[in-house]
Design a protein around this motif. Structure first.
Motif, short mmCIF file in Angstrom:
data_model
loop_
_atom_site.label_atom_id
_atom_site.label_comp_id
_atom_site.label_asym_id
_atom_site.label_seq_id
_atom_site.Cartn_x
_atom_site.Cartn_y
_atom_site.Cartn_z
N GLY A 79 0.53 0.39 17.16
CA GLY A 79 0.63 1.85 17.24
C GLY A 79 1.85 2.36 16.52
O GLY A 79 1.80 3.34 15.81
N ARG A 80 2.94 1.70 16.64
CA ARG A 80 4.16 2.12 15.98
C ARG A 80 4.05 1.98 14.47
O ARG A 80 4.53 2.80 13.72
N ARG A 81 3.33 0.99 13.97
CA ARG A 81 3.15 0.82 12.52
C ARG A 81 2.30 1.96 11.94
O ARG A 81 2.54 2.44 10.86
N ASP A 82 1.27 2.46 12.65
CA ASP A 82 0.47 3.59 12.17
C ASP A 82 1.33 4.85 12.02
O ASP A 82 1.22 5.59 11.04
N ASP A 83 2.18 5.11 13.01
CA ASP A 83 3.06 6.27 12.93
C ASP A 83 4.00 6.17 11.73
O ASP A 83 4.26 7.16 11.03
N GLY A 84 4.50 5.01 11.47
CA GLY A 84 5.43 4.81 10.35
C GLY A 84 4.76 5.06 9.01
O GLY A 84 5.33 5.68 8.11
N GLN A 85 3.49 4.57 8.89
CA GLN A 85 2.78 4.81 7.64
C GLN A 85 2.52 6.29 7.42
O GLN A 85 2.61 6.81 6.31
N ALA A 86 2.19 7.04 8.48
CA ALA A 86 1.96 8.48 8.37
C ALA A 86 3.23 9.20 7.91
O ALA A 86 3.19 10.11 7.09
N ASN A 87 4.35 8.78 8.46
CA ASN A 87 5.61 9.39 8.08
C ASN A 87 5.92 9.13 6.61
O ASN A 87 6.43 10.00 5.89
N ILE A 88 5.62 7.91 6.18
CA ILE A 88 5.88 7.56 4.78
C ILE A 88 5.02 8.38 3.86
O ILE A 88 5.46 8.93 2.84
N LEU A 89 3.72 8.53 4.23
CA LEU A 89 2.82 9.34 3.41
C LEU A 89 3.26 10.80 3.38
O LEU A 89 3.19 11.46 2.35
N LEU A 90 3.69 11.32 4.54
CA LEU A 90 4.17 12.69 4.60
C LEU A 90 5.39 12.88 3.71
O LEU A 90 5.50 13.86 2.96
N LEU A 91 6.30 11.91 3.79
CA LEU A 91 7.50 11.99 2.97
C LEU A 91 7.17 11.93 1.49
O LEU A 91 7.72 12.67 0.66
N PHE A 92 6.21 11.08 1.15
CA PHE A 92 5.79 10.93 -0.24
C PHE A 92 5.15 12.24 -0.74
O PHE A 92 5.40 12.70 -1.86
N GLY A 93 4.32 12.83 0.14
CA GLY A 93 3.69 14.10 -0.22
C GLY A 93 4.70 15.21 -0.42
O GLY A 93 4.59 16.03 -1.35
N LEU A 94 5.68 15.28 0.50
CA LEU A 94 6.72 16.29 0.36
C LEU A 94 7.52 16.10 -0.93
O LEU A 94 7.90 17.06 -1.61
N THR A 95 7.76 14.83 -1.25
CA THR A 95 8.51 14.54 -2.49
C THR A 95 7.74 15.02 -3.70
O THR A 95 8.30 15.64 -4.62
N LEU A 96 6.43 14.75 -3.70
CA LEU A 96 5.61 15.22 -4.82
C LEU A 96 5.59 16.74 -4.90
O LEU A 96 5.64 17.33 -5.98
#
Length: 364
Positions: free
Chosen positions: A20-37
């Motif tokens: 469960g903690r790994r799923d949350d981390g991946q979502a955060n990474i994707l969100l961060l990547f999207g914000l960066t773009l």
């Protein structure tokens, strides 16, 4: 008491909570990547908008410089004429103005695309000049074969559009000769004194940007002669009678006018047949000084008294007319003149000049 069945505890799946903690981390990474773009896209957008605004600003600067350069050329020409004793009119010379405008447009990173002149005095002076430029700065400033210097960044129109930044802009500028000019014993006098050098002549001539073009397109077919004395040949194909009157007036009164306009393409008018001359006693669209007005009335009175023997058909001045071919009586100008309609313009109302017609047939 019965025995209760005790069920064995089901072993928990190892790592369930860690998954469960790994799923949350991946979502955060994707969100961060999207914000960066998104931030990168916004940054690029701001850069492009800023570059576009900068390009527009540079192109407008080039247009302003080109317009001022064009009328600056007219200013130089007018100053030289005034120094030589000729009140300048018309002022616009397309070749000279275009060459100066093209030079200044290129110096400011643009290419001149059009130039035209206008005025508010029936197309006679062309003292208002409009230019349009195409901004063009080459993105590739240095050719691989060394054929183009790195500092030569203005496109000449042959480059691939993908390598250029382009945009259009226009500007309008005006040149004005001072209105307080007249003649003193044939010598041109402005602001109460003679013109002694080129610098003082240029300072008398105003140059600045304006928002509107003139009401009339410049007509290069209008013929004017400047100076205290003007030959008939400088006024176009004058009728022999009009030429004789012109020569007699100059002999009697010397340089009583600032400049003179003769034959021009104006069907239905005595100017068309060379039977009329406009004697400017003020700048185009302006009003004469008291001295110039007094001289104008003196010339008109003499012309009326001698009209029959000279072949003078009529005179128009200060929104009034005297027409010998209609039977108007001979006498002082103030008593024999008739009022004309108001044409809302000092030139069309003949406030700035004497219109004198001489030749055959009725006054037109």
């Amino acid at each position: 008491m019965g025995l209760r069945r005790i069920l064995p505890l089901r072993p928990s799946r190892p790592g369930r909570h860690l998954m469960g903690r790994r799923d949350d981390g991946q979502a955060n990474i994707l969100l961060l990547f999207g914000l960066t773009l998104a931030l990168l896209a916004l940054t690029l957008l701001f850069v492009r908008v800023g570059a576009a605004n900068d390009s527009r600003s540079q192109t407008q600067t080039a247009a302003d410089a080109a317009a001022l350069a064009a009328v600056g050329a007219l200013q130089d020409k007018a100053a030289r004429e005034m120094l030589n004793g000729a009140y300048p009119m018309p002022w616009f010379e397309e070749e000279v103005a275009e060459a100066r405008a093209r030079e200044y447009a290129r110096a400011n990173g643009a290419v001149l695309t059009s130039i035209r002149a206008s005025d508010n005095v029936m197309g006679r002076s062309g003292n208002i000049v409009r230019v349009e430029v195409r901004g063009a700065r080459c993105q590739k400033e240095l050719e691989e074969d060394g054929s183009r210097h790195w500092n030569d960044v203005v496109c000449d129109g042959t480059e691939d559009e993908s390598r250029t930044v382009v945009g259009n802009a226009s500007a309008i500028a005006i040149v004005r000769v001072p209105s307080q000019c007249g003649r003193d014993a044939g010598e041109l006098v402005c602001d109460g004194g003679p013109i002694t050098d080129l610098g003082s002549a240029k300072r008398l001539i105003d140059v600045h940007l304006v928002d509107q073009e003139g009401r009339y397109r410049f007509n290069p077919n209008v013929i004017f002669g400047g100076g205290p004395m003007v030959d008939c040949s400088s006024l176009g194909a004058l009728h022999p009678v009009m030429c004789a009157v012109h020569q007699r007036l100059q002999a009697e009164f010397g340089g009583f006018y600032l400049n003179a306009g003769g034959q021009r393409n104006e069907p239905g008018s005595d100017h068309h047949t060379g039977e009329a001359v406009d004697y400017m006693v003020a700048d185009l669209g302006g009003r004469p000084t008291d001295a110039m007005h007094a001289t104008a009335v003196e010339v008109i009175n003499w012309s009326i008294q001698n009209a029959r023997q000279l072949g003078i058909k009529g005179i128009i001045y200060e929104q009034h007319i005297w027409n010998a071919t209609r039977g108007d009586p001979v006498g002082p100008w103030e008593s024999v003149r008739r009022p004309m309609e108001d044409r809302q313009n000092n030139t069309q109302n003949h406030v700035d000049h004497i219109h004198l017609a001489a030749g055959d047939g009725p006054m037109r």
